[in-house]
Design a protein around this motif. Structure first.
Motif, short mmCIF file in Angstrom:
data_model
loop_
_atom_site.label_atom_id
_atom_site.label_comp_id
_atom_site.label_asym_id
_atom_site.label_seq_id
_atom_site.Cartn_x
_atom_site.Cartn_y
_atom_site.Cartn_z
N GLU A 30 -17.38 6.45 10.68
CA GLU A 30 -17.39 4.99 10.94
C GLU A 30 -15.94 4.48 11.09
OE1 GLU A 30 -19.18 3.10 7.57
OE2 GLU A 30 -19.42 1.17 8.59
N THR A 31 -15.07 4.93 10.18
CA THR A 31 -13.66 4.51 10.23
C THR A 31 -13.02 5.01 11.53
OG1 THR A 31 -13.64 4.91 7.87
CG2 THR A 31 -11.53 4.44 8.87
N GLY A 32 -13.37 6.24 11.93
CA GLY A 32 -12.82 6.82 13.15
C GLY A 32 -13.24 6.00 14.38
N ASP A 46 -3.25 -13.65 5.34
CA ASP A 46 -4.47 -12.92 5.00
C ASP A 46 -5.16 -12.53 6.30
OD1 ASP A 46 -6.96 -12.02 4.23
OD2 ASP A 46 -7.24 -13.57 2.70
N LEU A 47 -5.35 -11.23 6.50
CA LEU A 47 -5.95 -10.74 7.75
C LEU A 47 -7.40 -11.21 7.91
CD1 LEU A 47 -4.48 -7.13 7.64
CD2 LEU A 47 -3.93 -8.89 9.34
N ASP A 48 -8.03 -11.61 6.80
CA ASP A 48 -9.39 -12.13 6.88
C ASP A 48 -9.39 -13.62 7.23
OD1 ASP A 48 -10.77 -9.75 6.26
OD2 ASP A 48 -10.26 -10.01 4.13
N GLY A 85 0.81 -1.23 0.00
CA GLY A 85 0.00 0.00 0.00
C GLY A 85 0.84 1.28 0.00
N THR A 86 0.16 2.40 0.20
CA THR A 86 0.79 3.72 0.06
C THR A 86 1.93 3.91 1.07
OG1 THR A 86 -1.38 4.53 -0.62
CG2 THR A 86 0.25 6.20 -0.04
N ILE A 87 1.66 3.70 2.34
CA ILE A 87 2.71 3.88 3.36
C ILE A 87 3.69 2.70 3.29
CG2 ILE A 87 3.22 4.03 5.84
CD1 ILE A 87 0.36 5.11 6.23
N GLY A 88 3.12 1.50 3.14
CA GLY A 88 3.92 0.28 3.18
C GLY A 88 5.07 0.28 2.18
N ARG A 89 4.78 0.73 0.96
CA ARG A 89 5.85 0.69 -0.06
C ARG A 89 7.01 1.61 0.32
NH1 ARG A 89 3.75 -0.17 -6.19
NH2 ARG A 89 1.79 -1.20 -5.70
N GLU A 128 1.43 -13.50 -5.35
CA GLU A 128 1.79 -13.24 -6.74
C GLU A 128 1.95 -11.74 -6.99
OE1 GLU A 128 -1.06 -14.94 -9.41
OE2 GLU A 128 0.18 -14.42 -11.15
N HIS A 129 0.94 -10.97 -6.55
CA HIS A 129 0.99 -9.51 -6.74
C HIS A 129 2.14 -8.92 -5.92
CE1 HIS A 129 -0.05 -5.33 -6.92
NE2 HIS A 129 -0.30 -5.28 -5.62
N ALA A 130 2.24 -9.34 -4.65
CA ALA A 130 3.26 -8.76 -3.76
C ALA A 130 4.67 -9.00 -4.30
CB ALA A 130 3.11 -9.33 -2.36
N1 LIG Z 1 -5.62 8.13 3.13
C1 LIG Z 1 -5.61 8.96 4.14
O1 LIG Z 1 -5.65 10.20 3.96
C2 LIG Z 1 -5.52 8.44 5.54
C3 LIG Z 1 -5.44 9.36 6.59
C4 LIG Z 1 -5.30 8.88 7.90
C5 LIG Z 1 -5.25 7.51 8.13
N2 LIG Z 1 -5.37 6.64 7.09
C6 LIG Z 1 -5.33 5.20 7.41
O2 LIG Z 1 -4.24 4.59 6.73
C7 LIG Z 1 -4.55 3.21 6.52
C8 LIG Z 1 -4.33 2.87 5.07
O3 LIG Z 1 -2.97 3.12 4.73
P1 LIG Z 1 -2.47 3.04 3.22
O4 LIG Z 1 -3.22 4.10 2.44
O5 LIG Z 1 -1.01 3.05 3.24
O6 LIG Z 1 -3.01 1.63 2.78
P2 LIG Z 1 -3.53 1.19 1.36
O7 LIG Z 1 -2.72 1.82 0.28
O8 LIG Z 1 -5.03 1.37 1.34
O9 LIG Z 1 -3.18 -0.34 1.36
C9 LIG Z 1 -3.83 -1.25 2.21
C10 LIG Z 1 -2.88 -2.41 2.45
O10 LIG Z 1 -3.52 -3.37 3.29
C11 LIG Z 1 -3.40 -4.66 2.66
N3 LIG Z 1 -4.53 -5.52 3.00
C12 LIG Z 1 -5.83 -5.24 2.83
N4 LIG Z 1 -6.57 -6.32 3.21
C13 LIG Z 1 -5.71 -7.29 3.60
C14 LIG Z 1 -5.87 -8.60 4.08
N5 LIG Z 1 -7.07 -9.15 4.20
N6 LIG Z 1 -4.75 -9.29 4.42
C15 LIG Z 1 -3.51 -8.74 4.29
N7 LIG Z 1 -3.30 -7.49 3.83
C16 LIG Z 1 -4.39 -6.77 3.48
C17 LIG Z 1 -3.40 -4.35 1.17
O11 LIG Z 1 -2.90 -5.44 0.44
P3 LIG Z 1 -3.35 -5.77 -1.08
O12 LIG Z 1 -2.22 -5.29 -1.95
O13 LIG Z 1 -3.49 -7.24 -1.11
O14 LIG Z 1 -4.64 -5.05 -1.35
C18 LIG Z 1 -2.49 -3.12 1.15
O15 LIG Z 1 -1.14 -3.50 1.23
C19 LIG Z 1 -6.02 3.01 6.93
O16 LIG Z 1 -6.06 2.45 8.21
C20 LIG Z 1 -6.55 4.43 6.93
O17 LIG Z 1 -7.65 4.60 7.80
C21 LIG Z 1 -5.49 7.06 5.81
#
Ligand SMILES: NC(=O)c1ccc[n+]([C@@H]2O[C@H](COP(=O)([O-])OP(=O)(O)OC[C@H]3O[C@@H](n4cnc5c(N)ncnc54)[C@H](OP(=O)(O)O)[C@@H]3O)[C@@H](O)[C@H]2O)c1
Length: 286
Positions: free
Chosen positions: A112-114, A49-51, A9-13, A34-36
């Protein structure tokens, strides 16, 4: 060993880039191997898988720290609780959680997310003494999606906010760097930080884009209901539309105003400015 969730994801990379440059041992847990393996250093990728909580024990094996992140879609709360429960059972000591915008986090918050982030934070504090919570403001990277598309195609930005509504936009690169410190520095244990950039606005964004693209980029406020209709037409999920709408209302009420010293405190330098971010990502707007 540091176990990373959300690495694709965005921060992760960004965090993975920092880990690769460091001496720290790490593994990247992904639900789609495969994607990762295509987008990350393949030798560090592991399935999890978190699910599917039963997959997490093997995914977290050997870990001493966990970077806890999943997207804010359906199931975020259950996913992150699964991760915390498995990690604490396995004896993982430190857990660093990415949480939401501070103004959205409360037991009865309008977002809801909050509310979900609030309950995850509470669960984390109850079951893990060595936690670090990084609450984050609106990511600059959000501007590279539909906003960049509008600039590219129409030379204008349509959003439901007044042009001078303050957003202390934060670059995910800074968040990742703060997360790295939170993962490796013992002194941050049991602390909550609110990570923001410096105060800025959509007016500043349109002015910076006009300057760097050498063409006028206009900003126009549109009603929130129009934005919601556009999102429905585009086929966005109900949860995503609800999230965007609830957050937009909070930002209209000033949720983005607060600007903290957390980036400076954790990294020893000020956060990346909006102007610098635009210059570095200009290709997205052209
Ligand atoms: N965007 C904002 O402005 C903002 C502001 C404040 C806080 N946040 C918080 O930041 C977080 C999101 O960060 P981000 O934007 O860096 O993330 P992101 O780009 O949305 O990526 C989500 C990551 O979670 C992984 N993931 C999702 N479901 C999964 C599962 N079941 N098992 C394993 N991995 C899974 C995804 O993997 P896949 O590649 O497989 O999908 C992906 O690597 C959220 O908690 C959000 O509330 C965001």
């Amino acid at each position: 060993m540091i176990i990373i969730l959300g690495a694709t994801g965005t921060i992760g990379r960004q965090l993975v880039k920092l880990l690769e440059k460091s001496q720290h041992e790490f593994r990247l847990v992904a639900r789609s191997i495969e994607h990762a393996k295509k987008v990350l250093p393949a030798q560090f990728v592991r399935y999890g898988d978190l699910d599917s909580p039963q997959s997490l024990a093997a995914a977290f094996d050997g870990g001493t720290c966990l970077f806890l992140l999943s997207g804010h879609g359906e199931g975020m709360e259950a996913q992150q609780i699964n991760a915390i429960n498995t990690a604490t059972k396995l004896g993982i000591k430190r857990i660093v959680k990415i949480s939401g915008c501070e103004a959205s986090i409360a037991p009865h918050a309008k977002s809801e997310t909050g509310r979900e982030h609030y309950r995850i934070e509470q669960h984390l504090k109850k079951y893990c003494n060595d936690y670090v919570i990084l609450r984050c403001n609106f990511f600059m990277q959000n501007l590279l999606g539909p906003v960049a598309g509008m600039v590219k195609n129409k030379n204008k930005i349509l959003m439901p906010f007044s042009k001078d509504t303050i957003f202390s936009f934060i670059d995910a690169q800074d968040i990742a760097a703060c997360a790295m410190q939170a993962l490796i520095q013992e002194k941050h244990s049991a602390k909550t930080f609110y990570i923001t950039g410096q105060p800025s606005s959509f007016l500043e964004l349109s002015e910076a884009l006009s300057e760097h693209l050498s063409k006028p980029v206009a900003y126009k406020k549109v009603p929130l209901w129009v934005v919601k209709i556009i999102m429905r037409i585009k086929g966005e999920s109900a949860r995503h539309i609800r999230h965007q709408s609830q957050m937009a209302k909070l930002f209209m009420l000033g949720a983005g105003i607060k600007s903290t010293t957390s980036v400076n405190d954790l990294l020893g330098h000020p956060p990346i400015t909006l102007n610098h971010f635009i210059k570095s990502n200009l290709n997205h707007f052209q």
